[in-house]
Design a protein around this motif. Structure first.
Motif, PDB file in Angstrom:
ATOM      1  N   GLU A 389       0.764  -1.185   0.084  1.00  0.00           N
ATOM      2  CA  GLU A 389       0.151   0.092  -0.038  1.00  0.00           C
ATOM      3  C   GLU A 389       0.706   1.332   0.121  1.00  0.00           C
ATOM      4  O   GLU A 389       0.367   2.544  -0.414  1.00  0.00           O
ATOM      5  CB  GLU A 389      -0.866   0.044   1.418  1.00  0.00           C
ATOM      6  CG  GLU A 389      -2.105  -1.136   1.249  1.00  0.00           C
ATOM      7  CD  GLU A 389      -2.849  -0.911   2.552  1.00  0.00           C
ATOM      8  OE1 GLU A 389      -2.586  -0.153   3.259  1.00  0.00           O
ATOM      9  OE2 GLU A 389      -3.777  -1.870   2.631  1.00  0.00           O
ATOM     10  N   TYR A 390       1.760   1.246   0.596  1.00  0.00           N
ATOM     11  CA  TYR A 390       3.206   2.311   0.267  1.00  0.00           C
ATOM     12  C   TYR A 390       3.230   2.900  -0.881  1.00  0.00           C
ATOM     13  O   TYR A 390       3.506   4.180  -0.982  1.00  0.00           O
ATOM     14  CB  TYR A 390       4.208   1.834   0.837  1.00  0.00           C
ATOM     15  CG  TYR A 390       5.285   3.075   1.197  1.00  0.00           C
ATOM     16  CD1 TYR A 390       5.345   3.547   2.288  1.00  0.00           C
ATOM     17  CD2 TYR A 390       6.171   3.409   0.271  1.00  0.00           C
ATOM     18  CE1 TYR A 390       6.203   4.736   2.696  1.00  0.00           C
ATOM     19  CE2 TYR A 390       7.193   4.528   0.442  1.00  0.00           C
ATOM     20  CZ  TYR A 390       6.986   5.051   1.845  1.00  0.00           C
ATOM     21  OH  TYR A 390       7.998   6.147   1.947  1.00  0.00           O
ATOM     22  N   TYR A 391       3.091   2.041  -2.039  1.00  0.00           N
ATOM     23  CA  TYR A 391       3.224   2.481  -3.352  1.00  0.00           C
ATOM     24  C   TYR A 391       2.109   2.770  -3.963  1.00  0.00           C
ATOM     25  O   TYR A 391       2.116   3.177  -5.269  1.00  0.00           O
ATOM     26  CB  TYR A 391       4.246   1.743  -3.894  1.00  0.00           C
ATOM     27  CG  TYR A 391       5.565   1.551  -3.445  1.00  0.00           C
ATOM     28  CD1 TYR A 391       6.468   2.707  -3.522  1.00  0.00           C
ATOM     29  CD2 TYR A 391       6.252   0.395  -2.958  1.00  0.00           C
ATOM     30  CE1 TYR A 391       7.714   2.713  -2.911  1.00  0.00           C
ATOM     31  CE2 TYR A 391       7.181   0.400  -2.099  1.00  0.00           C
ATOM     32  CZ  TYR A 391       8.425   1.417  -2.359  1.00  0.00           C
ATOM     33  OH  TYR A 391       9.702   1.419  -1.573  1.00  0.00           O
ATOM     34  N   ASP A 392       0.947   2.485  -3.701  1.00  0.00           N
ATOM     35  CA  ASP A 392      -0.188   2.863  -4.570  1.00  0.00           C
ATOM     36  C   ASP A 392      -0.325   3.885  -5.181  1.00  0.00           C
ATOM     37  O   ASP A 392      -0.695   3.917  -6.395  1.00  0.00           O
ATOM     38  CB  ASP A 392      -1.577   2.401  -3.433  1.00  0.00           C
ATOM     39  CG  ASP A 392      -1.777   1.029  -3.200  1.00  0.00           C
ATOM     40  OD1 ASP A 392      -0.977   0.273  -3.668  1.00  0.00           O
ATOM     41  OD2 ASP A 392      -2.831   0.766  -2.194  1.00  0.00           O
ATOM     42  N   LYS A 393      -0.227   4.969  -4.524  1.00  0.00           N
ATOM     43  CA  LYS A 393      -0.630   6.313  -5.375  1.00  0.00           C
ATOM     44  C   LYS A 393       0.370   6.713  -6.387  1.00  0.00           C
ATOM     45  O   LYS A 393       0.340   7.082  -7.390  1.00  0.00           O
ATOM     46  CB  LYS A 393      -0.565   7.382  -4.297  1.00  0.00           C
ATOM     47  CG  LYS A 393      -1.861   7.579  -3.471  1.00  0.00           C
ATOM     48  CD  LYS A 393      -1.876   8.709  -2.629  1.00  0.00           C
ATOM     49  CE  LYS A 393      -3.241   8.633  -1.991  1.00  0.00           C
ATOM     50  NZ  LYS A 393      -3.162  10.138  -1.117  1.00  0.00           N
ATOM     51  N   LEU A 394       1.668   6.273  -5.999  1.00  0.00           N
ATOM     52  CA  LEU A 394       2.886   6.290  -7.029  1.00  0.00           C
ATOM     53  C   LEU A 394       2.814   5.255  -8.229  1.00  0.00           C
ATOM     54  O   LEU A 394       3.053   5.710  -9.365  1.00  0.00           O
ATOM     55  CB  LEU A 394       4.298   6.069  -6.341  1.00  0.00           C
ATOM     56  CG  LEU A 394       4.899   7.002  -5.115  1.00  0.00           C
ATOM     57  CD1 LEU A 394       5.866   6.058  -4.435  1.00  0.00           C
ATOM     58  CD2 LEU A 394       5.345   8.087  -5.926  1.00  0.00           C
ATOM     59  N   VAL A 395       2.106   4.105  -8.067  1.00  0.00           N
ATOM     60  CA  VAL A 395       1.721   3.163  -9.160  1.00  0.00           C
ATOM     61  C   VAL A 395       0.739   3.899  -9.930  1.00  0.00           C
ATOM     62  O   VAL A 395       0.971   3.872 -11.063  1.00  0.00           O
ATOM     63  CB  VAL A 395       1.397   1.883  -8.768  1.00  0.00           C
ATOM     64  CG1 VAL A 395       0.953   1.129  -9.876  1.00  0.00           C
ATOM     65  CG2 VAL A 395       2.596   1.422  -7.879  1.00  0.00           C
ATOM     66  N   GLN A 396      -0.210   4.434  -9.429  1.00  0.00           N
ATOM     67  CA  GLN A 396      -1.281   5.341 -10.202  1.00  0.00           C
ATOM     68  C   GLN A 396      -0.750   6.391 -11.025  1.00  0.00           C
ATOM     69  O   GLN A 396      -0.952   6.556 -12.292  1.00  0.00           O
ATOM     70  CB  GLN A 396      -2.488   5.877  -9.354  1.00  0.00           C
ATOM     71  CG  GLN A 396      -3.208   4.718  -8.589  1.00  0.00           C
ATOM     72  CD  GLN A 396      -4.161   5.357  -7.431  1.00  0.00           C
ATOM     73  OE1 GLN A 396      -4.230   6.272  -7.451  1.00  0.00           O
ATOM     74  NE2 GLN A 396      -4.819   4.360  -6.689  1.00  0.00           N
ATOM     75  N   LEU A 397       0.157   7.272 -10.481  1.00  0.00           N
ATOM     76  CA  LEU A 397       0.871   8.280 -11.015  1.00  0.00           C
ATOM     77  C   LEU A 397       1.720   7.915 -12.387  1.00  0.00           C
ATOM     78  O   LEU A 397       2.064   8.605 -13.384  1.00  0.00           O
ATOM     79  CB  LEU A 397       1.732   9.144 -10.298  1.00  0.00           C
ATOM     80  CG  LEU A 397       0.862  10.020  -9.110  1.00  0.00           C
ATOM     81  CD1 LEU A 397       1.855  10.476  -8.088  1.00  0.00           C
ATOM     82  CD2 LEU A 397      -0.028  11.055  -9.854  1.00  0.00           C
ATOM     83  N   HIS A 398       2.320   6.487 -12.190  1.00  0.00           N
ATOM     84  CA  HIS A 398       3.320   6.018 -13.038  1.00  0.00           C
ATOM     85  C   HIS A 398       2.467   5.125 -14.179  1.00  0.00           C
ATOM     86  O   HIS A 398       2.930   4.498 -14.976  1.00  0.00           O
ATOM     87  CB  HIS A 398       4.262   5.430 -12.399  1.00  0.00           C
ATOM     88  CG  HIS A 398       5.418   4.809 -13.277  1.00  0.00           C
ATOM     89  ND1 HIS A 398       6.469   5.822 -13.658  1.00  0.00           N
ATOM     90  CD2 HIS A 398       5.634   3.775 -13.812  1.00  0.00           C
ATOM     91  CE1 HIS A 398       7.231   5.193 -14.465  1.00  0.00           C
ATOM     92  NE2 HIS A 398       7.005   3.894 -14.477  1.00  0.00           N
TER      93      HIS A 398
END
Length: 420
Positions: A389-398
């Motif tokens: 979950e730490y990277y959820d938003k980063l994955v969406q942006l990428h």
């Protein structure tokens, strides 16, 4: 002759006894040991309990410091297994034959009590012991070979092959030079037989003079340039090597073997280095952590008394003085590195930076730990974003990019990340 009242009483007593009998039978059936759960949740939770409390001394399918555990609920009841795990000495003191046989078989080693484990913890632990991490013997044999060694599948050419290749290339070059020499000799003889002008004959017939070559300006310039280049390269390499301690392996106050503890006994790094998942530093283990095991393990198998190296741990505890371990890996003060960010969040294995620590008798610095080494890792390492979950938003942006999300894409090359 029985009276009607007596007959009714007999019938009532018979029915009462029958009901009571079936009640007792039913109670026994429903009070019997429940089967060990095979659910993935129970096995996963049990593995966590096992790794935290049992893995130091036990394996599932083979003997270690203690017996192999798989099948314990076939050999004994579940309740017995729970009682033994919680307080084995109490079961042994009760005169239980099986417990006492185990105690004698394994050199009277006392297993520490686990009174802090809840009944749910014990159920999950038994689930993992019976159903967790099962290995197919056929697959294990095919992977490890007859000797049990796993064949290395990594890339790269072995050193001995490189040596053979270099030797072959040198031989080929020598053969080429010999052939060229023969060709020149044959051509020279052929040309000398032709009707050539005197100047041409003199040029063809001239001898090779090594003295003139060594004294020529061109040769002196070439040699001087090579010497200057070698000196400059040596100086630059020396400057770049300032502060790099790759291969550093200091002598420690206690001859602790990672090959034995992390390799043979498969003790998790996190058991001793407690801060590696929760803080910046991995923590150097205290003597109290050592005593968790060495209160009971005082020497190698088959030897009496306390070994000299383990005695040093006892002395440190008795004198209330820390063991003065020599630090091996040391970054400069200007660099910031957080273990929890890499190990817990990034899911980076310890061996990525520290090398094959489970094979080291004496720990040494495996990697250079230079700035360039870290940056190369940030450029190449993909983010382990699945289920994190730490990277959820980063994955969406990428998500619009076709390339894999790497550390460099989330600020891994920014100066302030490491130099704050």
């Amino acid at each position: 002759m029985l009276s009607k009242r007596s007959l009714v009483g007999v019938r009532w007593n018979f029915h009462t006894l029958a009901v009571l009998f079936f009640f007792l039978i039913g109670t026994q059936v429903f009070a019997a040991d429940p089967a060990v759960s095979e659910s993935e949740e129970a096995i996963s939770a049990g593995k966590t309990v096992f790794n935290a409390n049992c893995k130091t001394c036990h394996k599932l399918d083979q003997k270690a410091v203690g017996p192999a555990l798989r099948g314990i609920t076939d050999r004994q009841s579940i309740e017995w297994a729970k009682r033994f795990i919680v307080n084995s000495q109490e079961v042994i003191a009760s005169g239980d034959d099986y417990a006492n046989d185990l105690y004698e078989e394994y050199g009277n080693l006392q297993m520490p009590p686990h009174t802090f484990l809840t009944d749910t913890d014990l159920d999950n632990l038994l689930s993992y012991i019976e159903y967790g991490d099962k290995v197919d013997p056929a697959a294990e044999a095919s992977a490890g070979g007859e000797g049990g060694e796993v064949s290395g599948g990594g890339g790269g050419i072995p050193t001995e092959y490189l040596t053979i290749i270099v030797v072959v290339l040198v031989i080929v070059l020598l053969l080429i030079l010999i052939v060229l020499g023969l060709i020149i000799s044959v051509l020279t003889k052929y040309i000398n037989k032709q009707d050539l002008p005197e100047d041409d004959k003199e040029f063809v017939s001239q001898k090779f003079d090594i003295g003139k070559v060594l004294k020529s300006d061109g040769f002196i310039i070439i040699v001087t340039a090579i010497v200057i280049a070698l000196v400059a390269k040596t100086a630059i390499d020396g400057l770049y090597g300032v502060g790099i301690q790759q291969g550093y392996a200091p002598t420690q106050p206690i001859a602790y073997s990672h090959a034995l503890h992390a390799g043979t006994l498969e003790i998790e790094c996190q058991y001793c280095h407690t801060g590696v998942e929760i803080g910046k530093s991995a923590n150097i283990p205290s003597a109290n952590i050592c005593m968790n095991c060495h209160t009971h393990v005082q020497n190698v198998e088959g030897k009496e008394g306390i070994s000299p190296e383990i005695q040093k741990i006892y002395d440190a505890v008795d004198n209330n003085k820390p063991i003065e371990w020599v630090r091996v890996h040391n970054l400069p003060d200007l660099a910031y590195f957080n273990h929890s960010q890499h190990v817990k969040v990034g899911e980076i294995e310890c061996q990525t930076c520290h090398g094959p620590i489970e094979e080291m008798e004496v720990v040494y610095q495996h990697s250079s730990l230079t700035m360039g080494w870290c940056i190369d890792c940030h450029r190449q390492t993909e983010i382990a974003a699945d289920g994190n979950e730490y990277y959820d938003k980063l994955v969406q942006l990428h998500s619009d990019s076709k390339d894999a999300l790497k550390v460099k894409d989330i600020g891994g090359l920014e100066c302030a990340k490491c130099h704050y």
